[in-house]
Design an enzyme around this catalytic site. Structure first.
Site, PDB file in Angstrom:
ATOM      1  CE1 TYR A 152      26.741  -2.171   9.850  1.00  0.00           C
ATOM      2  CE2 TYR A 152      25.885  -4.306  10.541  1.00  0.00           C
ATOM      3  CZ  TYR A 152      26.183  -3.405   9.544  1.00  0.00           C
ATOM      4  OH  TYR A 152      25.919  -3.716   8.233  1.00  0.00           O
ATOM      5  CB  SER A 156      22.125  -5.778   7.781  1.00  0.00           C
ATOM      6  OG  SER A 156      22.565  -6.927   8.427  1.00  0.00           O
ATOM      7  CE  LYS A 164      23.895  -0.990   7.725  1.00  0.00           C
ATOM      8  NZ  LYS A 164      24.109  -0.051   6.644  1.00  0.00           N
TER       9      LYS A 164
HETATM   10  N1  LIG Z   1      29.328  -6.891   3.935  1.00  0.00           N
HETATM   11  C1  LIG Z   1      28.336  -7.329   4.695  1.00  0.00           C
HETATM   12  O1  LIG Z   1      28.428  -8.408   5.280  1.00  0.00           O
HETATM   13  C2  LIG Z   1      27.062  -6.515   4.830  1.00  0.00           C
HETATM   14  C3  LIG Z   1      25.871  -7.160   5.271  1.00  0.00           C
HETATM   15  C4  LIG Z   1      24.700  -6.403   5.406  1.00  0.00           C
HETATM   16  C5  LIG Z   1      24.719  -5.040   5.137  1.00  0.00           C
HETATM   17  N2  LIG Z   1      25.889  -4.447   4.730  1.00  0.00           N
HETATM   18  C6  LIG Z   1      25.886  -3.003   4.463  1.00  0.00           C
HETATM   19  O2  LIG Z   1      26.177  -2.798   3.099  1.00  0.00           O
HETATM   20  C7  LIG Z   1      26.906  -1.585   2.933  1.00  0.00           C
HETATM   21  C8  LIG Z   1      28.170  -1.864   2.159  1.00  0.00           C
HETATM   22  O3  LIG Z   1      28.934  -2.839   2.855  1.00  0.00           O
HETATM   23  P1  LIG Z   1      30.360  -3.302   2.349  1.00  0.00           P
HETATM   24  O4  LIG Z   1      30.580  -4.674   2.858  1.00  0.00           O
HETATM   25  O5  LIG Z   1      30.506  -3.021   0.924  1.00  0.00           O
HETATM   26  O6  LIG Z   1      31.278  -2.325   3.217  1.00  0.00           O
HETATM   27  P2  LIG Z   1      32.619  -1.559   2.809  1.00  0.00           P
HETATM   28  O7  LIG Z   1      33.230  -1.069   4.080  1.00  0.00           O
HETATM   29  O8  LIG Z   1      33.454  -2.391   1.919  1.00  0.00           O
HETATM   30  O9  LIG Z   1      32.039  -0.324   1.963  1.00  0.00           O
HETATM   31  C9  LIG Z   1      31.578   0.857   2.553  1.00  0.00           C
HETATM   32  C10 LIG Z   1      32.276   2.003   1.854  1.00  0.00           C
HETATM   33  O10 LIG Z   1      31.793   3.236   2.388  1.00  0.00           O
HETATM   34  C11 LIG Z   1      32.878   4.112   2.592  1.00  0.00           C
HETATM   35  N3  LIG Z   1      32.458   5.039   3.656  1.00  0.00           N
HETATM   36  C12 LIG Z   1      32.190   4.739   4.953  1.00  0.00           C
HETATM   37  N4  LIG Z   1      31.823   5.855   5.614  1.00  0.00           N
HETATM   38  C13 LIG Z   1      31.845   6.876   4.721  1.00  0.00           C
HETATM   39  C14 LIG Z   1      31.562   8.263   4.802  1.00  0.00           C
HETATM   40  N5  LIG Z   1      31.191   8.852   5.934  1.00  0.00           N
HETATM   41  N6  LIG Z   1      31.698   9.017   3.685  1.00  0.00           N
HETATM   42  C15 LIG Z   1      32.081   8.455   2.501  1.00  0.00           C
HETATM   43  N7  LIG Z   1      32.366   7.143   2.372  1.00  0.00           N
HETATM   44  C16 LIG Z   1      32.241   6.362   3.475  1.00  0.00           C
HETATM   45  C17 LIG Z   1      34.060   3.234   2.916  1.00  0.00           C
HETATM   46  O11 LIG Z   1      35.301   3.828   2.577  1.00  0.00           O
HETATM   47  C18 LIG Z   1      33.790   2.007   2.040  1.00  0.00           C
HETATM   48  O12 LIG Z   1      34.399   2.119   0.776  1.00  0.00           O
HETATM   49  C19 LIG Z   1      27.136  -1.030   4.336  1.00  0.00           C
HETATM   50  O13 LIG Z   1      26.126  -0.088   4.600  1.00  0.00           O
HETATM   51  C20 LIG Z   1      26.971  -2.243   5.202  1.00  0.00           C
HETATM   52  O14 LIG Z   1      26.570  -1.894   6.504  1.00  0.00           O
HETATM   53  C21 LIG Z   1      27.042  -5.161   4.558  1.00  0.00           C
END
Ligand SMILES: NC(=O)c1ccc[n+]([C@@H]2O[C@H](COP(=O)([O-])OP(=O)(O)OC[C@H]3O[C@@H](n4cnc5c(N)ncnc54)[C@H](O)[C@@H]3O)[C@@H](O)[C@H]2O)c1
Length: 339
Positions: A149, A124, A153
């Protein structure tokens, strides 16, 4: 070729699964549904005509993860699974370290044991903190993250650097700026859970009448209109970058690779600009109120994504207005579903 997608039913994961299937990858999803829902699997099938293999369990359960690796000839992984609520991470930091880092290490151990390479990590722009200069490129120095958080990362990136070096693996760290929007079919999008942390879901829910007013945190930042500036990247564009990064890793002739890419549009938009663009794109009103600045929020962050364009042949294609239209269609779909 079989690719493990952890968190593949989540927001960015589900869009990426669709793009992977379109590119003929066989997708194996592990997702514990802690922040996603099973109907997303049906919707992926509806869009692509293919149902990915799905295992509903928590990645911290090592024995189940081992069984997945025994059952499939996995050639790579895109690791989305993580908890992502910044505020919550400050209240329950240990839960964030445990979920985000133990899950990651468990998958990496399977890679090490079985000598698998090709690993993509969801990082991120939070790793940069408030950068001294804009735009932010991959050489911009990292600052101590503001939240637990964000620290997960930074630590995740460090773990992967060691993993790549010590075991000669191909790794790509993708640093997302602010993902927004939904699939053009309106069958995939960001699922609301509680009060949204991010601007666009909050705007959308306010327009839908779920929230009374949008709170804009601060209008006294040193920006053109006083509100904070971010780089909003359309989620389908972002998903396509994962496919490009995966292909580059798989086709690489090097045994050890550690690539880092910023994924953004290269353009900053202020909170007020996003609100206006949403109103215009969807012909709806978004009532808002100005509130004091929120602790931990930075003033401005937007990417220089030239490296991704040069090396991955990828760039953001969708305008803010187009992305905001898809968000609104997704909101209408969610409303219909619950009626
Ligand atoms: N959405 C944003 O703004 C953003 C920005 C930068 C980075 N990210 C990173 O991108 C990735 C995806 O983000 P997103 O927005 O799709 O989030 P999200 O919460 O929609 O998706 C994450 C998924 O992982 C699953 N999950 C979490 N912990 C788990 C575990 N221990 N075992 C199995 N499944 C698990 C959740 O059920 C969910 O479906 C994450 O790592 C997040 O930190 C997101």
């Amino acid at each position: 070729m079989s690719i493990l997608v952890t968190g593949g039913l989540g927001y960015i994961g589900s869009h990426t699964v669709v793009e992977l299937i379109k590119n003929n990858f066989e997708v194996i999803i592990v997702d514990d549904l802690s922040n996603s829902e099973k109907f997303i699997l049906n919707n992926i099938e509806e869009i692509t005509g293919k149902r990915p293999i799905f295992y509903p369990f928590d990645l911290r359960r090592k024995e189940l993860l081992t069984q997945v690796f025994e059952a499939h000839d996995i050639k790579g992984c895109i690791n989305f699974a993580a908890s992502k609520a910044v505020g919550e991470s400050m209240v329950e930091p240990l839960d964030y370290y445990e979920n985000n880092l133990f899950s990651l290490v468990n998958v990496l151990q399977e890679f090490r044991k079985r000598n698998i390479s090709n690993f993509i990590f969801s990082s991120s722009c939070t790793v940069y903190g408030q950068a001294d200069e804009m735009p932010i490129d991959e050489n911009t120095p990292l600052k101590e993250a503001e939240s637990s958080y964000g620290k997960t990362k930074q630590m995740g990136e460090d773990i992967l650097k060691d993993f790549s070096r010590a075991y000669q693996k191909r790794v790509t760290l993708l640093r997302y700026f602010n993902p927004i929007g939904a699939h053009p079919t309106a069958l995939l999008g960001e699922l609301p859970s509680g009060i949204p942390n991010n601007l666009v879901p909050y705007v959308t829910q306010t327009a839908a009448g779920i929230r009374e007013k949008l709170s804009i945190w601060g209008d006294d930042y040193p920006t053109e209109d006083g509100t904070a500036v971010r780089d909003y990247i359309y989620v389908v564009d972002l998903a396509k970058a994962h496919v490009a990064a995966l292909k580059k890793l798989i086709n690489s002739e090097e045994e050890t690779v550690l690539d880092v890419y910023n994924l953004g549009t290269g353009k900053g938009s202020s909170v007020l600009e996003v609100v206006k663009a949403f109103e215009l794109a969807n012909d709806v009103a978004v009532p808002y109120q100005i509130c004091p600045r929120r602790e931990g929020d930075i003033t401005v962050a937007y990417a220089n994504a030239d490296k991704a364009e040069k090396e991955l042949g990828w760039k953001s294609e969708t305008t803010l207005e187009e992305a905001l239209k898809t968000t609104w269609e997704w909101q209408k779909y969610l409303k219909e579903r619950t009626n």
